[in-house]
Write an enzyme that holds these catalytic residues in place. Structure first.
Site, PDB file in Angstrom:
ATOM      1  N   SER A 179      -1.210   9.327  -3.783  1.00 22.87           N
ATOM      2  CA  SER A 179      -0.544   9.318  -2.477  1.00 22.87           C
ATOM      3  C   SER A 179      -0.285   7.875  -2.048  1.00 22.87           C
ATOM      4  CB  SER A 179      -1.407  10.030  -1.423  1.00 22.87           C
ATOM      5  OG  SER A 179      -2.629   9.335  -1.235  1.00 22.87           O
TER       6      SER A 179
ATOM      7  N   SER B 261      -5.072  -6.580   1.506  1.00 23.50           N
ATOM      8  CA  SER B 261      -4.661  -6.145   2.833  1.00 23.50           C
ATOM      9  C   SER B 261      -4.502  -7.379   3.704  1.00 23.50           C
ATOM     10  CB  SER B 261      -5.739  -5.225   3.434  1.00 23.50           C
ATOM     11  OG  SER B 261      -5.494  -4.966   4.800  1.00 23.50           O
TER      12      SER B 261
ATOM     13  N   TYR C 171     -14.607  -3.385   5.010  1.00 26.70           N
ATOM     14  CA  TYR C 171     -13.294  -3.393   4.375  1.00 26.70           C
ATOM     15  C   TYR C 171     -12.791  -4.821   4.198  1.00 26.70           C
ATOM     16  CZ  TYR C 171      -8.372  -1.978   3.684  1.00 26.70           C
ATOM     17  OH  TYR C 171      -7.105  -1.779   3.196  1.00 26.70           O
TER      18      TYR C 171
ATOM     19  N   LYS D 228     -11.895  -6.670   0.689  1.00 30.30           N
ATOM     20  CA  LYS D 228     -10.530  -7.117   0.428  1.00 30.30           C
ATOM     21  C   LYS D 228     -10.434  -8.639   0.312  1.00 30.30           C
ATOM     22  CE  LYS D 228      -8.461  -3.118   0.208  1.00 30.30           C
ATOM     23  NZ  LYS D 228      -7.876  -2.640  -1.063  1.00 30.30           N
TER      24      LYS D 228
ATOM     25  N   THR E  10       0.484   5.691   5.673  1.00 30.73           N
ATOM     26  CA  THR E  10      -0.281   6.445   4.688  1.00 30.73           C
ATOM     27  C   THR E  10      -1.454   7.132   5.390  1.00 30.73           C
ATOM     28  OG1 THR E  10      -1.843   4.670   4.164  1.00 30.73           O
ATOM     29  CG2 THR E  10       0.281   4.635   3.009  1.00 30.73           C
TER      30      THR E  10
END
Length: 270
Positions: free
Chosen positions: A15, A137, A150, A154, A185
């Protein structure tokens, strides 16, 4: 650069950005290897692709499954492009977040992506060509609240990729770090909360973000142009990413150290 007849292997391909990259590269003539945990969803993506496709489902945290998938990918058509895209985000304040959540996010978003790349490195360096893409990101350049785990993962992925790029600068293998901003998304819906459970709802900024296909087109165009840092964002997110962009001259300087024998000297010194 033509991608006709090349093979692109994409993790997290069921996805979002991963699936969109698969569709866009296939539309440009590349054969596609799709990986992720959900074989049925990978098959749905594969059904829409106009070029040859191989489905290799595996959990990125399972080293044995990952190595087996690597062997199959190499044996199929070789790998010209590898996209380390699998990952999970976070929506919780640091003070509330269990350390197990940090370990899980860093394991999935950082350690597993490094492991997958390491398994493939002998193949791409042996061929003397190829592209390695790491999906970081904007939160891998700018610390963003509610995403401490996160951001840590990243930022770390970008650091690994930058160092790897320098090491491979004489090999013919190109390394690209992708810094997406808000893309439409399920990243927010699937994000982990303070106790490790899925958030289960999205953010308006994500829902109104860049369409995945547009993001994929921008990424592939930038790879084609040879860009090493690829910022895919709009508005304030783009401005933040550009403020923290690594100057090309600095990337060139580090690559120049390798060209001048830095690695050989370090190895000789033990």
């Amino acid at each position: 650069m033509s991608f006709e007849g090349k093979t692109a292997w994409i993790t997290g391909a069921s996805s979002g950005i991963g699936a969109a990259l698969a569709r866009e590269w296939a539309n440009r003539g590349a054969n596609i290897i799709l990986s992720g945990r959900d074989e049925a969803r990978l098959a749905e993506v594969a059904a829409d692709l106009p070029t040859e496709t191989l489905i290799l489902p595996f959990d990125v945290r399972d080293d044995a499954e990952m190595q087996a998938a690597t062997d199959k990918a190499v044996a199929w058509k070789g790998v010209d492009i590898f996209v380390a895209n699998a990952g999970v985000s976070q929506r919780s304040a640091a003070v509330d977040t269990d350390i197990a959540v940090y370990r899980e996010i860093i394991d999935i978003d950082l350690t597993a992506q490094i492991a997958a790349t390491q398994a493939l490195l002998p193949h791409v360096t042996g061929r003397g060509s190829g592209h390695l893409l790491f999906i970081s990101s904007i939160a891998g350049k700018v610390g963003v609240p509610m995403r401490t785990a996160y951001c840590a993962a990243k930022f770390g992925l970008a650091g690994y990729a930058d160092a790897l790029r320098a090491e491979l600068s004489q090999s013919g293998v190109q390394v690209h770090v992708i810094y997406p901003g808000s893309v439409a998304t399920d990243v927010s819906r699937n994000a982990l909360t303070s106790d490790g459970s899925k958030r289960g709802r999205s953010d308006s900024v994500i829902d109104n973000g860049i369409p995945p296909l547009e993001a994929a087109q921008r990424i592939i165009d930038a790879v084609e142009a040879g860009q090493r840092e690829i910022i895919v964002a709009n508005g304030m997110e783009q401005a933040m990413g550009e403020m923290r962009r690594t100057p090309d001259q600095l990337l060139d300087q580090v690559a120049g150290m390798v060209a001048a024998g830095y690695m050989e000297k370090m190895k000789a010194e033990g």
